[in-house]
Scaffold this motif. Structure first.
Motif, PDB file in Angstrom:
ATOM      1  N   GLU A  91      25.467 125.513  31.439  1.00 26.96           N
ATOM      2  CA  GLU A  91      24.606 124.604  32.216  1.00 26.96           C
ATOM      3  C   GLU A  91      25.437 123.754  33.171  1.00 26.96           C
ATOM      4  N   LYS A  94      26.465 125.830  36.076  1.00 27.75           N
ATOM      5  CA  LYS A  94      25.328 126.017  36.994  1.00 27.75           C
ATOM      6  C   LYS A  94      25.116 124.765  37.833  1.00 27.75           C
ATOM      7  N   ASN A  95      25.215 123.612  37.192  1.00 26.83           N
ATOM      8  CA  ASN A  95      24.919 122.339  37.856  1.00 26.83           C
ATOM      9  C   ASN A  95      25.961 121.950  38.896  1.00 26.83           C
TER      10      ASN A  95
END
Length: 199
Positions: A91, A94-95
């Motif tokens: 995550e 991705k961020n």
């Protein structure tokens, strides 16, 4: 914030990991299932890296430099006994927008590893295991044409080329397939249940 000391710590963790892996290769024990000492080392490294990430965020090249950035990714890839940590790192990657080519590749490998551990098809064909013919082959994936398009989109070679490279590397390292593939699969499934990848 003293990013340099964090960078040095991350590189030290990676070096310990690779040193132990090389010892297993020398003893011909790398393919025989998840070595207990290696699991302990991977979990310890994941715990320390998680604490670093909680302090400084994801260790990007801008913060810790290229070597420590690459080292952090290797530690994350090897933290298979920590599902929540691996997913948290996916995550975070991705961020941050996979701003560098390396980050896109890292995210692809991490996404695939999580999928395989959860028993799902991988998207980029980065994860391999022994087959019944005693050859390393890509874990299950959805569609070869789609996989190769995804690989091309992030600058990777074709899955066919990668398969040959992986097989050559394993041959050069003198790695051998497990003696009992069925037992290894059974042990791996039990381990995946125990650590929380599958129910």
């Amino acid at each position: 914030m003293d990013y340099k000391s964090f960078a040095e710590q991350i590189i030290h963790l990676k070096n310990a990991d690779l040193e132990f892996r090389n010892q297993l290769i020398q003893k011909g024990q790398l393919g025989e299932g998840y070595n207990v000492e290696m699991e302990v080392l991977h979990n310890k490294n994941a715990k320390i890296l998680n604490e670093i990430i909680d302090t400084i965020g994801y260790p990007t090249i801008d913060k810790v430099g290229k070597e420590a950035h690459e080292a952090a990714w290797l530690i994350i890839q090897h933290s298979i006994g920590r599902p929540s940590f691996m997913k948290k790192c996916a995550e975070l990657l991705k961020n941050i927008g996979a701003e560098y080519k390396e980050d896109k590749v890292h995210l692809a490998y991490l996404t695939d590893r999580i999928a395989v551990l959860e028993g799902k098809p991988q998207l980029y064909g980065t994860q391999f295991d022994w087959n019944d013919m005693k050859e390393l082959t890509p874990n299950a994936f959805d569609d070869l044409v789609k996989v190769n398009k995804r690989r091309e989109s992030i600058g990777l070679n074709t899955l066919e080329e990668q398969t040959q490279l992986i097989r050559n590397r394993v041959k050069n390292e003198n790695q051998k397939p497990p003696k009992d593939l069925d037992q290894r699969k059974k042990d791996m499934d039990e381990w995946r249940k125990r650590v929380g990848w599958i129910e």
